[in-house]
Design a protein around this motif. Structure first.
Motif, PDB file in Angstrom:
ATOM      1  N   VAL A  86      10.291  45.901  23.906  1.00  0.00           N
ATOM      2  CA  VAL A  86      10.447  44.611  24.564  1.00  0.00           C
ATOM      3  C   VAL A  86      11.917  44.200  24.672  1.00  0.00           C
ATOM      4  N   TYR A  87      12.783  44.883  23.969  1.00  0.00           N
ATOM      5  CA  TYR A  87      14.209  44.554  24.031  1.00  0.00           C
ATOM      6  C   TYR A  87      15.008  45.766  23.595  1.00  0.00           C
ATOM      7  N   ARG A  88      16.117  46.028  24.320  1.00  0.00           N
ATOM      8  CA  ARG A  88      16.988  47.135  23.954  1.00  0.00           C
ATOM      9  C   ARG A  88      18.435  46.690  24.061  1.00  0.00           C
ATOM     10  N   TYR A  89      19.236  47.127  23.090  1.00  0.00           N
ATOM     11  CA  TYR A  89      20.658  46.786  23.049  1.00  0.00           C
ATOM     12  C   TYR A  89      21.473  48.063  22.886  1.00  0.00           C
ATOM     13  N   GLN A  90      22.445  48.249  23.769  1.00  0.00           N
ATOM     14  CA  GLN A  90      23.368  49.373  23.690  1.00  0.00           C
ATOM     15  C   GLN A  90      24.784  48.856  23.892  1.00  0.00           C
ATOM     16  N   HIS A  91      25.687  49.332  23.060  1.00  0.00           N
ATOM     17  CA  HIS A  91      27.072  48.866  23.145  1.00  0.00           C
ATOM     18  C   HIS A  91      28.009  50.002  22.763  1.00  0.00           C
ATOM     19  N   ARG A  92      29.105  50.113  23.494  1.00  0.00           N
ATOM     20  CA  ARG A  92      30.152  51.084  23.149  1.00  0.00           C
ATOM     21  C   ARG A  92      31.494  50.420  23.392  1.00  0.00           C
ATOM     22  N   ALA A  93      32.385  50.529  22.414  1.00  0.00           N
ATOM     23  CA  ALA A  93      33.727  49.970  22.556  1.00  0.00           C
ATOM     24  C   ALA A  93      34.752  50.964  22.028  1.00  0.00           C
ATOM     25  N   GLN A  94      35.838  51.083  22.748  1.00  0.00           N
ATOM     26  CA  GLN A  94      36.985  51.882  22.313  1.00  0.00           C
ATOM     27  C   GLN A  94      38.182  50.946  22.226  1.00  0.00           C
ATOM     28  N   GLU A  95      38.852  50.963  21.071  1.00  0.00           N
ATOM     29  CA  GLU A  95      39.967  50.057  20.832  1.00  0.00           C
ATOM     30  C   GLU A  95      41.153  50.820  20.258  1.00  0.00           C
ATOM     31  N   LEU A  96      42.344  50.299  20.523  1.00  0.00           N
ATOM     32  CA  LEU A  96      43.561  50.827  19.920  1.00  0.00           C
ATOM     33  C   LEU A  96      44.268  49.663  19.245  1.00  0.00           C
ATOM     34  N   TRP A  97      44.607  49.871  17.966  1.00  0.00           N
ATOM     35  CA  TRP A  97      45.220  48.826  17.159  1.00  0.00           C
ATOM     36  C   TRP A  97      46.598  49.261  16.672  1.00  0.00           C
ATOM     37  N   GLN A  98      47.483  48.278  16.551  1.00  0.00           N
ATOM     38  CA  GLN A  98      48.750  48.470  15.861  1.00  0.00           C
ATOM     39  C   GLN A  98      48.804  47.422  14.762  1.00  0.00           C
ATOM     40  N   GLY A  99      48.691  47.867  13.517  1.00  0.00           N
ATOM     41  CA  GLY A  99      48.546  46.918  12.427  1.00  0.00           C
ATOM     42  C   GLY A  99      47.257  46.138  12.601  1.00  0.00           C
ATOM     43  N   ASP A 100      47.381  44.817  12.559  1.00  0.00           N
ATOM     44  CA  ASP A 100      46.206  43.957  12.712  1.00  0.00           C
ATOM     45  C   ASP A 100      46.081  43.387  14.118  1.00  0.00           C
ATOM     46  N   CYS A 101      46.803  43.951  15.070  1.00  0.00           N
ATOM     47  CA  CYS A 101      46.838  43.416  16.437  1.00  0.00           C
ATOM     48  C   CYS A 101      46.184  44.392  17.416  1.00  0.00           C
ATOM     49  N   LEU A 102      45.259  43.898  18.193  1.00  0.00           N
ATOM     50  CA  LEU A 102      44.587  44.701  19.213  1.00  0.00           C
ATOM     51  C   LEU A 102      45.549  45.009  20.349  1.00  0.00           C
ATOM     52  N   GLN A 103      45.605  46.300  20.744  1.00  0.00           N
ATOM     53  CA  GLN A 103      46.503  46.736  21.818  1.00  0.00           C
ATOM     54  C   GLN A 103      45.757  47.018  23.116  1.00  0.00           C
ATOM     55  N   THR A 104      44.638  47.723  23.025  1.00  0.00           N
ATOM     56  CA  THR A 104      43.829  48.019  24.211  1.00  0.00           C
ATOM     57  C   THR A 104      42.353  47.971  23.843  1.00  0.00           C
ATOM     58  N   VAL A 159      41.468  41.256   6.906  1.00  0.00           N
ATOM     59  CA  VAL A 159      42.435  40.296   7.446  1.00  0.00           C
ATOM     60  C   VAL A 159      41.738  39.308   8.371  1.00  0.00           C
ATOM     61  N   MET A 160      40.608  39.702   8.916  1.00  0.00           N
ATOM     62  CA  MET A 160      39.811  38.829   9.782  1.00  0.00           C
ATOM     63  C   MET A 160      39.454  37.517   9.088  1.00  0.00           C
ATOM     64  N   GLN A 161      39.372  37.517   7.763  1.00  0.00           N
ATOM     65  CA  GLN A 161      39.017  36.313   7.012  1.00  0.00           C
ATOM     66  C   GLN A 161      39.995  35.168   7.259  1.00  0.00           C
ATOM     67  N   ARG A 162      41.211  35.492   7.659  1.00  0.00           N
ATOM     68  CA  ARG A 162      42.250  34.474   7.831  1.00  0.00           C
ATOM     69  C   ARG A 162      42.462  34.066   9.292  1.00  0.00           C
ATOM     70  N   GLN A 163      41.613  34.543  10.188  1.00  0.00           N
ATOM     71  CA  GLN A 163      41.793  34.260  11.608  1.00  0.00           C
ATOM     72  C   GLN A 163      41.057  32.983  12.026  1.00  0.00           C
ATOM     73  N   ASN A 164      41.606  32.301  13.036  1.00  0.00           N
ATOM     74  CA  ASN A 164      40.910  31.140  13.599  1.00  0.00           C
ATOM     75  C   ASN A 164      40.562  31.322  15.076  1.00  0.00           C
ATOM     76  N   ARG A 165      40.887  32.489  15.619  1.00  0.00           N
ATOM     77  CA  ARG A 165      40.451  32.838  16.972  1.00  0.00           C
ATOM     78  C   ARG A 165      40.200  34.331  17.007  1.00  0.00           C
ATOM     79  N   LEU A 166      39.135  34.733  17.693  1.00  0.00           N
ATOM     80  CA  LEU A 166      38.759  36.147  17.771  1.00  0.00           C
ATOM     81  C   LEU A 166      38.259  36.451  19.170  1.00  0.00           C
ATOM     82  N   LEU A 167      38.511  37.672  19.616  1.00  0.00           N
ATOM     83  CA  LEU A 167      38.042  38.112  20.927  1.00  0.00           C
ATOM     84  C   LEU A 167      36.633  38.670  20.814  1.00  0.00           C
ATOM     85  N   ASN A 168      35.719  38.124  21.597  1.00  0.00           N
ATOM     86  CA  ASN A 168      34.367  38.658  21.698  1.00  0.00           C
ATOM     87  C   ASN A 168      34.397  39.780  22.738  1.00  0.00           C
ATOM     88  N   VAL A 169      34.243  41.015  22.303  1.00  0.00           N
ATOM     89  CA  VAL A 169      34.419  42.146  23.215  1.00  0.00           C
ATOM     90  C   VAL A 169      33.216  42.356  24.117  1.00  0.00           C
TER      91      VAL A 169
END
Length: 210
Positions: free
Chosen positions: A68-86, A133-143
């Motif tokens: 009755v419901y199916r969920y599929q997700h794929r994400a590729q990310e590149l990080w430098q330190g704690d900062c998202l690059q791509t 480090v996410m514990q200290r964030q007040n904004r996050l990107l929903n991918v």
């Protein structure tokens, strides 16, 4: 039954064919305590201090044996330190498909979906539960949606949680500001070991480290 995961699935860990020292982590996904699938993460260090990340989620809800419901997700990310690059992410949430792409241009992260384009200055994290480090964030990107979520994480308690068949002491943090609050579990050493959320119909969606 739709949109069980729209607010959090920005989780990611990484992988790359041919890269060395890759680490794979897998979570069992449960609905009201019953397994419905898995979310697998691979983390691979790259040259110049970069970290490549890939996550793949695949789960399915059945009623009387009928999907009755199916969920599929794929994400590729590149990080430098704690900062998202791509970022390049695609999601199939029930009958809805979304795609989000992001790249860093002149110090800002440019985020594109099929509906909009926005630019965010400074360092930005996604819902990267693998990084405490996410514990200290007040904004996050929903991918999954490409939106910037204003969030707050508050430590609630230390309790026992089932990890790979053994009870382990972990700290429960409440994440609020999203469509529905959720609880994230980290050990004292910062290892992400679980997640709990109330979803559509008052049902409980959980991640448990396999």
């Amino acid at each position: 039954m739709k949109r069980y995961a729209a607010w959090w699935v920005c989780l990611a860990l990484a992988g790359s064919a041919g890269a060395v020292d890759a680490r794979t982590t897998t979570f069992t996904v449960l609905l009201d305590g019953e397994p419905i699938g898995e979310h697998r993460f691979v983390q691979t260090p790259q040259r110049d201090g970069l970290l490549e990340l890939t996550s793949e989620a695949n789960f399915q809800v059945r009623l009387l044996g009928v999907p009755v419901y199916r969920y599929q997700h794929r994400a590729q990310e590149l990080w430098q330190g704690d900062c998202l690059q791509t970022l390049k992410a695609s999601t199939q949430d029930g009958g809805e498909s979304t795609q989000v792409d992001a790249s860093r241009v002149q110090g800002a992260l440019v985020i594109e979906t099929g509906e909009r384009r926005q630019q965010v200055d400074g360092c930005l994290m996604s819902f990267a539960y693998w990084n405490p480090v996410m514990q200290r964030q007040n904004r996050l990107l929903n991918v999954q949606t490409g939106r910037i979520e204003q969030v707050q994480l508050t430590r609630i308690e230390t309790a026992q949680i089932d990890v790979r068949g053994q009870m382990v002491s972990a700290q429960r943090w409440r994440l609020s500001g999203t469509e529905r609050p959720l609880d994230v579990w980290w050990t004292a050493q910062g290892q992400w070991v679980g997640l709990d959320a109330t979803v559509s119909g008052g049902r409980k969606l959980s991640y448990r480290l396999r």
